[in-house]
Scaffold this active site. Sequence first.
Site, PDB file in Angstrom:
ATOM      1  N   PHE A  91     -62.446  40.347  67.337  1.00 22.26           N
ATOM      2  CA  PHE A  91     -61.327  41.294  67.360  1.00 22.26           C
ATOM      3  C   PHE A  91     -60.152  40.648  68.076  1.00 22.26           C
ATOM      4  O   PHE A  91     -60.234  40.329  69.264  1.00 22.26           O
ATOM      5  CB  PHE A  91     -61.700  42.605  68.063  1.00 22.26           C
TER       6      PHE A  91
ATOM      7  N   ASP B  50     -58.867  33.883  73.525  1.00 24.01           N
ATOM      8  CA  ASP B  50     -58.369  35.257  73.631  1.00 24.01           C
ATOM      9  C   ASP B  50     -59.097  35.938  74.786  1.00 24.01           C
ATOM     10  O   ASP B  50     -60.275  36.262  74.691  1.00 24.01           O
ATOM     11  CB  ASP B  50     -58.634  35.976  72.297  1.00 24.01           C
TER      12      ASP B  50
ATOM     13  N   THR C  71     -35.810  40.259  71.014  1.00 22.66           N
ATOM     14  CA  THR C  71     -34.839  40.965  71.869  1.00 22.66           C
ATOM     15  C   THR C  71     -35.266  40.931  73.331  1.00 22.66           C
ATOM     16  O   THR C  71     -34.512  40.500  74.197  1.00 22.66           O
ATOM     17  CB  THR C  71     -34.685  42.435  71.430  1.00 22.66           C
TER      18      THR C  71
ATOM     19  N   LYS D 280     -54.307  43.913  78.243  1.00 19.97           N
ATOM     20  CA  LYS D 280     -55.185  44.943  78.834  1.00 19.97           C
ATOM     21  C   LYS D 280     -55.102  45.083  80.359  1.00 19.97           C
ATOM     22  O   LYS D 280     -54.159  45.683  80.856  1.00 19.97           O
ATOM     23  CB  LYS D 280     -56.628  44.680  78.389  1.00 19.97           C
TER      24      LYS D 280
END
Lengths: 471, 471
Positions: free
Chosen positions: A189, A295, A351, A326
Amino acid sequence: MTSAESYYPDEPVKPVVKTSTIPGPESAKQIAQLDQVFDARPAYFIADYEKSIGNYIVDVDGNAYLDLYAQIASIALGYNNPALIKAAQTPEMIRALVDRPASGNFPSADLQKTIKQILKFAPKGQDHVWSGLSGADANELAFKAAFMYYRANQRGYDTDFSTEENQSVMENTAPGAPPLAVLSFKRAFHGRLFASGSTTVSKPIHKLDFPAFDWPHADYPSYKYPLDQYEQENSLEDDRCLALVEHLIKTWKTPVAALIIEPIQSEGGDNHASNYFLQKLRDITLKHKVVYIVDEVQTGVGATGKFWCHEYADIQPPVDLVTFSKKFQSAGYFFHDPKFVPNKPYRQFNTWCGEPARMIIAGAIGQEIVDKDLTAQVLRVGDYLFQKLEALQSKYPTRFQNLRGRGRGTFIAWDLPSPEERDLLLKKLKLNGCNVGGCSTNAVRLRPTLTFEEKHADIFIEALSKTVADL
Amino acid sequence: MTSAESYYPDEPVKPVVKTSTIPGPESAKQIAQLDQVFDARPAYFIADYEKSIGNYIVDVDGNAYLDLYAQIASIALGYNNPALIKAAQTPEMIRALVDRPASGNFPSADLQKTIKQILKFAPKGQDHVWSGLSGADANELAFKAAFMYYRANQRGYDTDFSTEENQSVMENTAPGAPPLAVLSFKRAFHGRLFASGSTTVSKPIHKLDFPAFDWPHADYPSYKYPLDQYEQENSLEDDRCLALVEHLIKTWKTPVAALIIEPIQSEGGDNHASNYFLQKLRDITLKHKVVYIVDEVQTGVGATGKFWCHEYADIQPPVDLVTFSKKFQSAGYFFHDPKFVPNKPYRQFNTWCGEPARMIIAGAIGQEIVDKDLTAQVLRVGDYLFQKLEALQSKYPTRFQNLRGRGRGTFIAWDLPSPEERDLLLKKLKLNGCNVGGCSTNAVRLRPTLTFEEKHADIFIEALSKTVADL
């Protein structure tokens, strides 16, 4: 820190469940109202964050749950943590909220301090950071960095783009938009946007109906537990998966520019990868000039007993990019090689270039973990909890299959025989005062805050014993 | 509100530039330091947000610029706005910052109020909102909603996924991951992630080296100015582009599920689309069952004189999805049709499902715009400014080409003869005390806050006159 009292003197001494159903009547009413304007079907209850404290989450019916899910593993220090309240009230925070800067063009005088505070907690071998807004965003920004680096390796870092590249990219075609792939693993994931979604392979519901990039998925090792009884089998499993990774890199229909892996596949079932496996991936990625991305969105920031889970493997040379989100409440990637700064400005840009308000919170979270030595506490409490779970496993072996996470702090999981039994267990645990999450289809994942202590473990084990006995 | 004094009694009366170069020496020093840990090459200067106020941004050398760029068009109300400082100090804000919820699973009791406050400002025909984290994220979440809706129209909203869909999606292949396209327009900017990046067509630098989806780009109308002198030509241009849109929908190699358009292409050069064009797109999208998405990331929240720019076109029936970010400081999409809520929960989902701290700020921004009737002020000041620019145009026709934005508040732009002259103008404007941005390769775009007044316009026009005379 020796006891939670120093942190949370007003924390409840135990859970309180006042309603016979969860959500209780007031939560149910408010969920229905909220659903009129915002998809609220996944809501378990409506939380009262004013009353929530430490390891306890309180809902609008007055139920107080011991929280071992902690906002899908994203609350590091417990609810209404005093150090974070202090950070939230600083003038820097007010400015960050009110005068949200375009930090690429008009960085604040506060930014350097904020970034350096986050970098204090960077994994070994990483000394720059780039900021995104969510775990998925962090991974996609890392993919962008990886693709630019991969192509710079081919064409030369300082070589300018060709006319053909500049023209074709505006048509979304090669060579400007080259057909490059990110290799990920089955059950992974990495987020739910389109590129991150193409590397996510945990459940169809995350991906159905969305176009995807044609990117490969290797097998992630599936170990047998307990690990010390299956060393040989698990070692063969590592080698089988490593061979597959190398095979895919060599044969995939498009060049594999990057590989992304979770040191523990969290959403996908708390599948662990051995230190050997993680190191061998370094060897393979170096050999084939593939960017190695770890990750740490769910595993990072202390819950495994190290600040970053992949530090257990002491991968050499260090991996190329490490993504986070997280528990740091802020998102982005760490990197070391200066070549991951693209050869021209405005290639990795947007931005806001991050969220300074959240970066301030991230710095405060990291500092608190270090100051209170919370990774040591996590290891100590994790061992304590694991032993209690082993005792339950002996009593109910079918309901505690593949108990895993020994030595990885409170980052612990086990499997139920079926999704139905797992869901029932989680539901009944709530009625017994514990908020716990699942992962994959039939696993229970424990994700308490880093301030979770032995006394909380005792309360949880008592509720769990009762729940399992009643299943 | 009749004068800025009521808002910003301490705002400087005029710009102050103390250094002979920009960045000044202290900014240059801090940029170099920051660049060691965070790519700071795009930084114009280091801002001191503590000292910045209202329409003036102050840098660490003590230069105070009148700000007509406003953090790439993302500051609605000016620096250190008192209404926002108040919002940033509420207990709800502290909770949102400290106890960041997973708002899908454990929504806060505060969330309903926050969402309803944002929905007060929704464009006509939109009554639900879903929350993301950036403009790119908002657009990609809208794409996901569009793809799910498109496929639901084909298979039936309540029809379950087939085994083949569930299996193929895990391989990133059809039918589970169907080859569907989003049609966008040349010169468009919709973000820099991978799917949003595939719809962005403004500059190669945004996209080079990244794999892209093979999605089509239609021509966006290129009008001749002044509009009232070229009605017939511009009307033919509209029809030419509309025919191309329909042709691409009918003939593209994959089905076109959605169309995304900015009512004014902002990054791509302040290219305007007529009300006729925007309405005709509604007719075409309905005819071909294509989801109509309006990207109001830069045009939304008041700067054009309406809260949402596409409201000028009064499109009937209303468009399907409207995305926002920037001046709302929060990101997401509005929608009306309940079918844009997917048939199952967890299809449009992620850990945080938005950022409640930023959503509180968004609600406060919207309220202030309404309470102070700032869209009326923007129209009034915009007319005033436009007339002054027309006078300059008469004097320097080659340096004020295609002056555009009449009747669209302060959302005004014009072209210079070359990128070099444009860049030089912007650089010298800073030395004359005005912070102004460009777009496309040779346009100047004005993006002041909504609290910009006639007195600010006078200061800007004076600085601009001087700068242009010296070019």
